[in-house]
Design a protein around this motif. Sequence first.
Motif, mmCIF file in Angstrom:
data_model
loop_
_atom_site.group_PDB
_atom_site.id
_atom_site.type_symbol
_atom_site.label_atom_id
_atom_site.label_comp_id
_atom_site.label_asym_id
_atom_site.label_seq_id
_atom_site.Cartn_x
_atom_site.Cartn_y
_atom_site.Cartn_z
ATOM 1 N N PHE A 21 0.841 -1.204 0.000
ATOM 2 C CA PHE A 21 0.000 0.000 0.000
ATOM 3 C C PHE A 21 0.876 1.254 0.000
ATOM 4 N N LEU A 22 1.917 1.258 0.824
ATOM 5 C CA LEU A 22 2.769 2.439 0.934
ATOM 6 C C LEU A 22 3.591 2.679 -0.323
ATOM 7 N N THR A 23 4.038 1.613 -0.980
ATOM 8 C CA THR A 23 4.907 1.771 -2.142
ATOM 9 C C THR A 23 4.131 1.913 -3.443
ATOM 10 N N ALA A 24 2.890 1.358 -3.493
ATOM 11 C CA ALA A 24 2.119 1.404 -4.735
ATOM 12 C C ALA A 24 1.279 2.664 -4.846
ATOM 13 N N SER A 25 1.045 3.345 -3.743
ATOM 14 C CA SER A 25 0.199 4.543 -3.744
ATOM 15 C C SER A 25 1.043 5.764 -3.395
ATOM 16 N N ASN A 26 0.773 6.860 -4.074
ATOM 17 C CA ASN A 26 1.506 8.106 -3.812
ATOM 18 C C ASN A 26 0.847 8.847 -2.656
ATOM 19 N N VAL A 27 0.945 8.231 -1.471
ATOM 20 C CA VAL A 27 0.208 8.762 -0.319
ATOM 21 C C VAL A 27 1.110 9.050 0.879
ATOM 22 N N MET A 28 2.425 8.929 0.716
ATOM 23 C CA MET A 28 3.306 9.042 1.879
ATOM 24 C C MET A 28 3.178 10.384 2.587
ATOM 25 N N ASP A 29 2.983 11.488 1.823
ATOM 26 C CA ASP A 29 2.862 12.800 2.463
ATOM 27 C C ASP A 29 1.670 12.847 3.412
ATOM 28 N N ILE A 30 0.593 12.148 3.043
ATOM 29 C CA ILE A 30 -0.600 12.113 3.895
ATOM 30 C C ILE A 30 -0.365 11.196 5.092
ATOM 31 N N VAL A 31 0.231 10.020 4.836
ATOM 32 C CA VAL A 31 0.461 9.041 5.902
ATOM 33 C C VAL A 31 1.369 9.610 6.992
ATOM 34 N N ILE A 32 2.401 10.367 6.586
ATOM 35 C CA ILE A 32 3.367 10.907 7.542
ATOM 36 C C ILE A 32 2.700 11.817 8.574
ATOM 37 N N ALA A 33 1.579 12.442 8.202
ATOM 38 C CA ALA A 33 0.901 13.380 9.108
ATOM 39 C C ALA A 33 -0.057 12.687 10.074
ATOM 40 N N THR A 34 -0.215 11.360 9.979
ATOM 41 C CA THR A 34 -1.183 10.660 10.819
ATOM 42 C C THR A 34 -0.573 10.269 12.164
ATOM 43 N N PRO A 35 -1.405 10.146 13.214
ATOM 44 C CA PRO A 35 -0.896 9.689 14.521
ATOM 45 C C PRO A 35 -0.296 8.289 14.438
ATOM 46 N N GLY A 36 -0.864 7.418 13.594
ATOM 47 C CA GLY A 36 -0.349 6.059 13.467
ATOM 48 C C GLY A 36 1.086 6.033 12.988
ATOM 49 N N TYR A 37 1.434 6.930 12.076
ATOM 50 C CA TYR A 37 2.807 6.983 11.567
ATOM 51 C C TYR A 37 3.763 7.458 12.673
ATOM 52 N N LYS A 38 3.349 8.467 13.430
ATOM 53 C CA LYS A 38 4.202 8.974 14.505
ATOM 54 C C LYS A 38 4.457 7.895 15.550
ATOM 55 N N ASN A 39 3.421 7.099 15.845
ATOM 56 C CA ASN A 39 3.599 5.996 16.794
ATOM 57 C C ASN A 39 4.512 4.926 16.213
ATOM 58 N N LEU A 40 4.408 4.691 14.896
ATOM 59 C CA LEU A 40 5.247 3.701 14.225
ATOM 60 C C LEU A 40 6.723 4.076 14.328
ATOM 61 N N LYS A 41 7.029 5.368 14.181
ATOM 62 C CA LYS A 41 8.416 5.826 14.274
ATOM 63 C C LYS A 41 9.002 5.502 15.639
ATOM 64 N N THR A 42 8.169 5.618 16.663
ATOM 65 C CA THR A 42 8.652 5.415 18.025
ATOM 66 C C THR A 42 8.748 3.941 18.388
ATOM 67 N N THR A 43 7.709 3.172 18.058
ATOM 68 C CA THR A 43 7.613 1.791 18.525
ATOM 69 C C THR A 43 8.259 0.774 17.598
ATOM 70 N N CYS A 44 8.346 1.089 16.300
ATOM 71 C CA CYS A 44 8.839 0.081 15.358
ATOM 72 C C CYS A 44 9.591 0.729 14.199
ATOM 73 N N PRO A 45 10.738 1.329 14.450
ATOM 74 C CA PRO A 45 11.479 1.999 13.370
ATOM 75 C C PRO A 45 11.929 1.043 12.274
ATOM 76 N N SER A 46 12.099 -0.242 12.605
ATOM 77 C CA SER A 46 12.518 -1.205 11.576
ATOM 78 C C SER A 46 11.471 -1.342 10.481
ATOM 79 N N ALA A 47 10.210 -1.114 10.823
ATOM 80 C CA ALA A 47 9.147 -1.183 9.817
ATOM 81 C C ALA A 47 9.325 -0.096 8.769
ATOM 82 N N LEU A 48 9.723 1.099 9.200
ATOM 83 C CA LEU A 48 9.946 2.194 8.259
ATOM 84 C C LEU A 48 11.152 1.906 7.379
#
Length: 358
Positions: free
Chosen positions: A318-345
Amino acid sequence: MVSTCTPVTEEGRHVFEIVGYSKHRGMGHDAFIRSGTFSVGGHHWVIRFHPDGYLSSSAKVGNGATADFISVYLQLLSKDAKVRASCDLSLVVQNTGLSTSVHKTGPRIFHQGQISAFAPQTNVFMKTSELEASGYLQNDHLTIKCVVTVMMEPQVATTEFLNKIDLPPPSIIENLGSLLETEEGADVRFSVGGETIAAHRLVLAMRSPVFKAELYGTMMEGRSQLVTIEDMQPAVFRALLHFIYTDSLPDMVDHEGDAVIEMIRHLIVAADRYAVDGLKLICQSILCEKLNVMTVGTTLALAYQHNCDRLKDACHEFLTASNVMDIVIATPGYKNLKTTCPSALADAFEKAMKRRKT
């Protein structure tokens, strides 16, 4: 002798993500954006989006002018084809991922090369003012979903004999579900969030290796009539037991929208904790269908934390096939992902780079 004719259909879905909606406005009523080609029933289709509306030659509003509505069409591309099909065109609410049907076209003939290659037949899909005031358009992002059903050649079967005995459907699932509901013969009780829930040791041990170790092994719970379950809501534990007894999820009539997604996330945690792989796989499938820019960050973190490989792959795609990263980065879920699971990014970035190179 009896013959039976059964309709045969093939259904396909395509989601058309339009990023930067406002930048496509002002192109004029003849201009349109076309989705990628997708295949249903052995034929090729596309979605056509007219951001300034499509107008007939008798209703032109001038070069570069815009109409007060948008136009969306399903178009058959297969050359010289005549296809009997129906379609349902929907818009997706950005913050929930839920879709609302705007135009349905019943079964009809699509003929490539003629006006009948398009559906619907009306030009007005939705008024621009209504669209821009709705939840369908957020962060300048619009999502169109199309479901196409192609009517194939019907299947005809011939039955030689009528002298057969109809057998009843299996009833063991219903019987086990009744056993859980009535608590008849229950021999173990669980204390979950202040509630007491009864169950049957043998059924739990048969379906979960973790329960088997706890209830029949050397652990304390094996000798106890009351087992305390920490860090789990009673509703989640009841849903876990329902699946263990019936191989299905319970009705979630008390949950809607985001509450359903939250319950499914809790069930993945419970399924992973008790090694109930069937439930874990079903929950992954549901979350895959609910992926959108608001949920993908939280869902990806969950997939990494509980070893959900298929769900992890779906989030990366979903992240690589859709040009949506600018929107995803602004979500609370993304901010939590950076903190809890940086390997996913890091994994998502690596897959995106590989995709661009290919």
